[in-house]
Design an enzyme around this catalytic site. Structure first.
Site, mmCIF file in Angstrom:
data_model
loop_
_atom_site.group_PDB
_atom_site.id
_atom_site.type_symbol
_atom_site.label_atom_id
_atom_site.label_comp_id
_atom_site.label_asym_id
_atom_site.label_seq_id
_atom_site.Cartn_x
_atom_site.Cartn_y
_atom_site.Cartn_z
ATOM 1 N N CYS A 85 0.830 -1.208 0.000
ATOM 2 C CA CYS A 85 0.000 0.000 0.000
ATOM 3 C C CYS A 85 0.858 1.249 0.000
ATOM 4 O O CYS A 85 0.547 2.220 -0.673
ATOM 5 C CB CYS A 85 -0.921 -0.002 1.211
ATOM 6 N N GLU B 28 -2.778 3.892 -8.432
ATOM 7 C CA GLU B 28 -2.038 2.844 -7.724
ATOM 8 C C GLU B 28 -1.909 1.627 -8.655
ATOM 9 O O GLU B 28 -2.914 1.077 -9.104
ATOM 10 C CB GLU B 28 -2.793 2.438 -6.454
HETATM 11 P P1 NAD Z 1 -9.732 -5.170 -2.366
HETATM 12 O O1 NAD Z 1 -10.258 -3.836 -2.003
HETATM 13 O O2 NAD Z 1 -10.062 -5.730 -3.677
HETATM 14 O O3 NAD Z 1 -10.177 -6.271 -1.282
HETATM 15 C C1 NAD Z 1 -9.951 -6.102 0.102
HETATM 16 C C2 NAD Z 1 -10.914 -6.985 0.870
HETATM 17 O O4 NAD Z 1 -12.236 -6.532 0.597
HETATM 18 C C3 NAD Z 1 -10.881 -8.460 0.441
HETATM 19 O O5 NAD Z 1 -11.099 -9.271 1.572
HETATM 20 C C4 NAD Z 1 -12.042 -8.560 -0.518
HETATM 21 O O6 NAD Z 1 -12.569 -9.856 -0.633
HETATM 22 C C5 NAD Z 1 -13.033 -7.623 0.131
HETATM 23 N N1 NAD Z 1 -14.030 -7.094 -0.804
HETATM 24 C C6 NAD Z 1 -13.905 -6.877 -2.131
HETATM 25 N N2 NAD Z 1 -15.072 -6.413 -2.638
HETATM 26 C C7 NAD Z 1 -15.945 -6.340 -1.612
HETATM 27 C C8 NAD Z 1 -17.300 -5.944 -1.497
HETATM 28 N N3 NAD Z 1 -17.998 -5.528 -2.543
HETATM 29 N N4 NAD Z 1 -17.871 -6.001 -0.277
HETATM 30 C C9 NAD Z 1 -17.185 -6.405 0.805
HETATM 31 N N5 NAD Z 1 -15.902 -6.825 0.751
HETATM 32 C C10 NAD Z 1 -15.281 -6.771 -0.443
HETATM 33 O O7 NAD Z 1 -8.151 -5.063 -2.134
HETATM 34 P P2 NAD Z 1 -7.041 -6.168 -2.419
HETATM 35 O O8 NAD Z 1 -6.858 -6.263 -3.887
HETATM 36 O O9 NAD Z 1 -7.319 -7.397 -1.636
HETATM 37 O O10 NAD Z 1 -5.767 -5.483 -1.723
HETATM 38 C C11 NAD Z 1 -5.029 -4.505 -2.325
HETATM 39 C C12 NAD Z 1 -5.392 -3.122 -1.828
HETATM 40 O O11 NAD Z 1 -5.243 -3.063 -0.412
HETATM 41 C C13 NAD Z 1 -4.468 -2.061 -2.387
HETATM 42 O O12 NAD Z 1 -5.234 -0.955 -2.788
HETATM 43 C C14 NAD Z 1 -3.588 -1.713 -1.196
HETATM 44 O O13 NAD Z 1 -3.020 -0.450 -1.260
HETATM 45 C C15 NAD Z 1 -4.524 -1.875 -0.058
HETATM 46 N N6 NAD Z 1 -3.807 -2.042 1.209
HETATM 47 C C16 NAD Z 1 -3.774 -0.995 2.100
HETATM 48 C C17 NAD Z 1 -3.043 -1.129 3.294
HETATM 49 C C18 NAD Z 1 -2.957 0.008 4.296
HETATM 50 O O14 NAD Z 1 -2.519 -0.243 5.417
HETATM 51 N N7 NAD Z 1 -3.359 1.224 3.961
HETATM 52 C C19 NAD Z 1 -2.369 -2.300 3.558
HETATM 53 C C20 NAD Z 1 -2.437 -3.356 2.643
HETATM 54 C C21 NAD Z 1 -3.157 -3.206 1.466
#
Ligand code: NAD
Length: 502
Positions: free
Chosen positions: A304, A404
């Site tokens: 992230c 990103e």
């Molecule tokens: P994502 O947003 O696609 O998914 C995150 C979580 O949300 C997963 O468990 C997913 O199954 C769930 N999700 C997806 N759609 C949903 C919905 N409609 N309703 C409810 N839950 C839903 O993200 P990703 O691809 O798993 O992870 C990458 C992202 O996470 C990047 O943008 C990264 O920057 C961010 N991230 C941020 C931090 C931080 O501390 N700021 C840390 C790690 C990752």
């Protein structure tokens, strides 16, 4: 007896062969199949092979987990036990997690492609440290008695929220869960973890270890499943009091919408970024280059806070690019994640590979100069690998500088001076991390003051500690993981008035 840590690639592979992968969900203190029998395949991104077929939770499984959590919360088996008892269980939990470091390394590495060396050297130790920090803080959280009126005793109680769902991403699967589990459990909440589908198994292992540590049934359930189904069911649930979310900004937005359309549950978000690293001509260039390389490529760039917008003062751009390429070649050769010598694995899945490759094409089409990389490394076509990639001559309005990418792609932007660096740094929808490289203390302080970012590093990058807040501003989210503030995010105050009047 300390667990044996595999020392070679062969030993890690031997461990992976015939590993007893647990396919079930963990709800209300036991391993269970999904009620409707749903299943999905977990795929190893290094090979494209199926690792295991896992139970896929849906609304019914969510219902079951939420009901169990509510029952446990109301019964007070966790929320109302003596704080030191909670502390003992959480500390035991942290010890068990540490003792199973090899299992966690194997699970997260096989499922999402992270090198085992990163798991053993960073993810697991960070998870354990943050669990211990939260456990040790339990009896340091205090209420207050306020100076209200002579005829009144007014005090403030700090209490748990109730049922909390932690929805976490795949890039640091067990570590992200642990960063949130620590404060949520420490404050007495009952928790349901919904891991990302690409990396589900470590969440179930965490829940099992919590039970092994003495955690009561229903207090910590893990429900793997898709975001659209299980995630949405949790975020819209009328009996869930809070969503602790880490993931992308668009899905973070959905969490707020679901909360608004259901019960106004609390929502904290930890989302993405496009973090700037501002390299000024007076810096120690070798150190800046070294850290900038790590900032872009560690964890395959799936971080992230990846420092993927590198702004370099014009007079040193050419030297910077030359040294940056040399250090990248030395530090980040894509390889087998189960080889302890590997520092860069594949991207998490085919979709992510397509997305990141699309950004490489967008960079070329927009006129940025491809300095190196951009393709699939020779001989690694069987997995979702991408070469470490760098674009030069990038403008801040290009897609590769604005969005990103979440892959090993850096963008170098020439700047006239630090002031221009700050303007460009702040010209972003995100604000997670930022760094400045300079020997001028006054400039460093000005940068730290003026850059719009939740975290600032001066002459370093990525440093973190359980005591230091982790989180962003703008569309990077409104939450703070780690630190004492995280404990506040998982509790609420209650104002109590006692009349002393006659
Ligand atoms: P994502 O947003 O696609 O998914 C995150 C979580 O949300 C997963 O468990 C997913 O199954 C769930 N999700 C997806 N759609 C949903 C919905 N409609 N309703 C409810 N839950 C839903 O993200 P990703 O691809 O798993 O992870 C990458 C992202 O996470 C990047 O943008 C990264 O920057 C961010 N991230 C941020 C931090 C931080 O501390 N700021 C840390 C790690 C990752």
């Amino acid at each position: 007896m300390a667990a044996h840590i595999p020392a070679t690639r062969q030993e890690w592979h031997d461990r992976a062969v015939n590993y007893p992968f647990e396919p079930r969900l963990f709800i209300d203190g036991e391993l269970v199949d999904a009620i409707d029998g749903g299943r999905f395949e977990s795929v190893n991104p290094a090979t494209g092979d199926t690792i295991a077929t896992l139970a896929e939770g849906n609304e019914k499984d969510v219902e079951r987990a939420v009901a169990a959590a509510r029952r446990a919360f109301e019964a007070g088996v966790w929320s109302r036990i003596a704080p030191r008892m909670r502390m003992d269980i959480l500390l035991k939990f942290a010890d068990l997690v540490e003792g199973r470091a090899v299992d966690f390394a194997l699970l997260d590495s096989l499922e999402m492609g992270k090198p085992v060396s990163s798991m053993m050297g960073f993810d697991v130790p960070s998870a354990v440290a943050n669990l211990r920090f939260a456990a040790e803080a339990i009896d340091k959280m205090e209420g207050a008695v306020t100076n209200t009126h002579p005829d009144v005793l007014h005090y403030i109680l700090r209490q748990p929220l109730g049922v909390v769902s932690l929805i976490v991403p795949w890039n640091y699967p067990m570590m992200m869960a642990a960063w949130k589990l620590g404060p949520a459990l420490a404050m007495g909440n009952c928790v349901i973890v919904k891991p990302a589908q690409q990396s589900s198994m470590s969440a179930v292992l965490l829940a099992r270890l919590f039970a092994e540590a003495g955690g009561p049934a229903g207090v910590f359930s893990a429900v793997p499943g898709s975001g659209a189904v299980a995630g949405q069911a949790l975020a819209r649930h009328m009996d869930v009091d809070k969503i602790g979310f880490t993931g992308s900004a668009p899905v973070g937005g959905l969490m707020m919408r679901y909360a608004g359309e259901s019960n106004l549950k609390h929502v904290t978000t930890e989302c993405g970024g496009k973090s700037p690293q501002v390299v000024l001509a007076d810096c120690d260039l070798d150190t800046a280059v070294e850290m900038a390389v790590h900032g872009v490529y560690s964890n395959q760039g799936e971080v992230c806070a990846a420092g993927s917008r590198i702004m370099v003062e014009e007079p040193i751009v050419d030297t910077f690019l030359e040294r940056f390429q040399a250090r990248t070649v030395a530090l980040y050769a894509p390889g087998d994640p189960l080889d302890p010598a590997t520092s860069m694995g594949p991207l998490v899945d085919e979709r992510q590979h397509r997305t990141v490759s699309g950004y490489v094409e967008a960079g070329k089409a927009e006129g940025a100069r491809l300095a190196f990389g951009g393709g699939v490394p020779a001989g690694m076509e069987g997995g979702y690998y991408l070469e470490p990639t760098l674009f030069a001559d990038v403008r801040n309005d290009m897609k590769i500088a604005a969005e990103e990418i979440f892959g090993p792609v850096g963008a170098v932007l020439p700047i006239r001076d630090m002031e221009e660096g700050i303007v460009l740094a702040n010209d972003s929808i995100f604000g997670l991390g930022a760094s400045v490289w300079t020997k001028d203390l006054a400039r460093a302080h000005r940068f730290a003051r003026d850059v719009e970012s939740g975290m600032v590093w001066v002459n370093t990058y990525f440093d973190q500690d359980p005591t230091a807040p982790w989180g962003g501003v703008k569309q990077s989210g409104n939450g703070r993981d780690k630190c004492m503030e995280a404990l506040s995010h998982y509790s609420q105050t209650k104002s109590v008035w006692m009349s002393l009047g006659g």
